[in-house]
Design an enzyme around this catalytic site. Structure first.
Site, PDB file in Angstrom:
ATOM      1  N   TYR A 135     -51.440  37.525  28.928  1.00 34.17           N
ATOM      2  CA  TYR A 135     -51.794  38.230  30.165  1.00 34.17           C
ATOM      3  C   TYR A 135     -51.668  37.261  31.324  1.00 34.17           C
ATOM      4  O   TYR A 135     -52.160  36.126  31.241  1.00 34.17           O
ATOM      5  CB  TYR A 135     -53.235  38.747  30.074  1.00 34.17           C
ATOM      6  CG  TYR A 135     -53.734  39.429  31.329  1.00 34.17           C
ATOM      7  CD1 TYR A 135     -53.187  40.634  31.767  1.00 34.17           C
ATOM      8  CD2 TYR A 135     -54.777  38.886  32.079  1.00 34.17           C
ATOM      9  CE1 TYR A 135     -53.665  41.273  32.908  1.00 34.17           C
ATOM     10  CE2 TYR A 135     -55.257  39.518  33.219  1.00 34.17           C
ATOM     11  CZ  TYR A 135     -54.696  40.712  33.627  1.00 34.17           C
ATOM     12  OH  TYR A 135     -55.172  41.339  34.754  1.00 34.17           O
ATOM     13  N   ASP A 230     -49.276  29.084  32.314  1.00 31.05           N
ATOM     14  CA  ASP A 230     -50.396  29.795  32.918  1.00 31.05           C
ATOM     15  C   ASP A 230     -51.678  29.221  32.315  1.00 31.05           C
ATOM     16  O   ASP A 230     -52.057  29.547  31.190  1.00 31.05           O
ATOM     17  CB  ASP A 230     -50.275  31.300  32.645  1.00 31.05           C
ATOM     18  CG  ASP A 230     -51.406  32.087  33.306  1.00 31.05           C
ATOM     19  OD1 ASP A 230     -52.359  31.446  33.806  1.00 31.05           O
ATOM     20  OD2 ASP A 230     -51.339  33.329  33.313  1.00 31.05           O
ATOM     21  N   LYS A 258     -60.228  30.498  37.630  1.00 29.43           N
ATOM     22  CA  LYS A 258     -61.487  30.341  36.879  1.00 29.43           C
ATOM     23  C   LYS A 258     -62.203  29.020  37.158  1.00 29.43           C
ATOM     24  O   LYS A 258     -62.838  28.882  38.198  1.00 29.43           O
ATOM     25  CB  LYS A 258     -61.206  30.563  35.395  1.00 29.43           C
ATOM     26  CG  LYS A 258     -60.545  31.962  35.186  1.00 29.43           C
ATOM     27  CD  LYS A 258     -60.700  32.525  33.816  1.00 29.43           C
ATOM     28  CE  LYS A 258     -59.872  33.773  33.615  1.00 29.43           C
ATOM     29  NZ  LYS A 258     -60.585  35.018  33.544  1.00 29.43           N
TER      30      LYS A 258
HETATM   31  N1  PMP Z   1     -53.700  34.444  33.768  1.00 30.31           N
HETATM   32  C1  PMP Z   1     -54.532  34.343  32.741  1.00 30.31           C
HETATM   33  C2  PMP Z   1     -54.142  33.485  31.573  1.00 30.31           C
HETATM   34  C3  PMP Z   1     -55.761  35.009  32.745  1.00 30.31           C
HETATM   35  O1  PMP Z   1     -56.581  34.892  31.693  1.00 30.31           O
HETATM   36  C4  PMP Z   1     -56.114  35.792  33.873  1.00 30.31           C
HETATM   37  C5  PMP Z   1     -57.428  36.543  33.947  1.00 30.31           C
HETATM   38  N2  PMP Z   1     -58.198  36.597  32.852  1.00 30.31           N
HETATM   39  C6  PMP Z   1     -55.206  35.873  34.923  1.00 30.31           C
HETATM   40  C7  PMP Z   1     -54.015  35.189  34.848  1.00 30.31           C
HETATM   41  C8  PMP Z   1     -55.523  36.694  36.132  1.00 30.31           C
HETATM   42  O2  PMP Z   1     -56.574  36.115  36.847  1.00 30.31           O
HETATM   43  P1  PMP Z   1     -57.475  36.991  37.839  1.00 30.31           P
HETATM   44  O3  PMP Z   1     -58.273  37.923  36.997  1.00 30.31           O
HETATM   45  O4  PMP Z   1     -58.296  35.969  38.555  1.00 30.31           O
HETATM   46  O5  PMP Z   1     -56.540  37.704  38.755  1.00 30.31           O
END
Ligand code: PMP
Length: 423
Positions: A135, A230, A258
């Protein structure tokens, strides 16, 4: 929740919170302190969600609360370059492998969306590759085969995303070197980037063999394809330099969120200077944000990272993870249903399926969701909050004590052995 549902779709600001994957009514939280949450009825829960990762020091850590208050008292956002963003940028670039420049945004979604745009602008190519189960936020072209929030809805992608928008996104399975190298041979000169969660943590915890990531690095480099790690979950959590440091692999671009925001809305993307120079105002790739780099969020992130440094945080988090694994492994092995703990540092996943830990989304047993539902509710009844989905990971913070870990062990033991069982 009844009030919430009248004025917000599903009563939530983000879908997994609505408990659709586990059934029942979500709890409305009132406050958090350390490793614990309190709901609107005054019940307390040991929290293994930690706001889905950012709260690596726990809720309302005194140093972070103080920093936020002191910074806010001098102005929350200036709409101009500020001291805090320079400091956080210096911190990140001096510690993450190959990170020469960063740009701040306000979420992980913005970070990945913008990293892809820079990769396309820098290479002059359109096509990208992602892996199923990973994701990367909810930008249109990344909402393809994208992890648990979507997996538990049983949809491969989202309604509202025109097919044309994902035409340039190719999806590959994780853990399959052959498919990867075949595709790169065939499509290589049309590919701008390959994006991957190097520690895939959005569809269970699909730990990759280092050889897969090494091959990915070698084969993308050969063809001028940018490799994007990512690290929104893994960055500055697993070890200081994230998965790049852990595996000794330097990506061309990386995305963060995060942990680097200390519980406030922050994301960042960055990488090689010669790639980042394509970003406006230096280059032609446009990207902007009203509150990007705002003083309060930057200060909260910096204070979090400095606290981790000062308190030997990464080592302690990994020790806590090891303790949790040692506590849970025998209880899960003795359960009447297949169950095991999969762990990377302070990230853990209770996998309710037989056989070796899965390394790809395709290897996940969807029936695990049925086994997870009663376990989730039995734990919640005992004051322990895991993520409301079988395929989300758990997070530890520095506020978790051995007693908190034991309470999870005891909760799981009694839930799995209860007469109505989880089997
Ligand atoms: N990349 C990864 C690996 C994630 O785990 C997340 C959210 N859990 C995102 C992108 C998207 O981040 P956000 O919810 O802050 O938009």
């Amino acid at each position: 929740m009844a009030r919430a549902e009248r004025v917000m779709p599903g009563g939530v600001s983000s879908p997994v919170r609505a408990f659709r994957a586990v059934g029942g009514t979500p709890l409305v939280m009132r406050s958090g302190e350390g490793a614990e949450l309190e709901d609107a009825d005054g019940r307390r829960y040991v929290d293994f969600v930690c706001s889905w990762g950012p709260l690596i020091l726990g809720h309302a850590h005194p140093a972070i609360v103080r920093t936020i208050a002191e910074t806010a008292a001098r102005g929350t956002s200036f709409g101009a370059p500020g001291e805090q963003e320079v400091e956080l940028a210096e911190y990140l670039t001096s510690r993450y492998p190959g990170l020469e420049q960063v740009r701040f945004v306000s979420s992980g979604t913005e970070a990945t969306m913008s990293a892809i745009r820079v990769a396309r602008g820098a290479t002059g190519r359109d096509r990208i590759v992602k892996f199923s189960g990973c994701y990367h936020g909810h930008a249109d072209h990344l909402l393809v085969a994208a992890g648990s929030g979507l997996a538990t809805f049983g949809r491969p992608s989202s309604a509202g995303v025109p097919e044309a928008f994902v035409r340039e996104t190719i999806v590959l399975p994780l853990d399959d070197e052959q498919r990867l190298t075949d595709l790169l041979c065939r499509e290589g000169d049309r590919l701008a980037a390959v994006i991957i969660e190097p520690v895939p943590a959005n569809n269970g915890l699909l730990l990759q063999q280092p050889e897969f990531l090494i091959t990915l690095r070698r084969e993308t480099e050969k063809r001028g394809i940018l490799l994007i790690f990512d690290e929104v979950i893994s960055g500055f959590r697993l070890v200081r330099g994230g998965a790049a440091e852990l595996y000794g692999i330097t990506p061309d671009l990386a995305t963060f969120g995060k942990v680097i925001g200390g519980g406030l809305p922050v994301g960042a993307f960055g990488g090689r200077r010669d790639v980042m120079r394509h970003l406006a105002p230096l280059g032609g790739v446009y990207q902007a944000g009203t509150l990007s780099g705002n003083a309060v969020a930057m200060a909260a992130g910096l204070a979090t990272l400095r606290t981790l440094e000062r308190e030997n945080g990464w080592q302690r988090l990994n020790d806590l993870g090891r303790q949790l694994e040692a506590l849970l492994a025998p209880v899960l092995a003795a359960a009447p249903c297949p169950a095991q703990i999969v762990r990377a540092g302070s990230l853990f996943w209770i996998s309710l399926q037989a056989g070796p830990a899965p390394r790809s989304a395709e290897a996940i047993d969807p029936c695990a969701a049925d086994r997870y539902r009663p376990l989730f509710h039995a734990l919640l009844d005992r004051g322990i909050a895991l993520a409301p989905s079988a395929f989300e990971v758990g997070f530890l913070s520095l506020a978790h004590t051995p007693q908190h870990l034991e309470s999870l062990r005891d909760g799981i033991a009694s839930a799995l052995l209860a007469p109505q069982g989880v089997a």
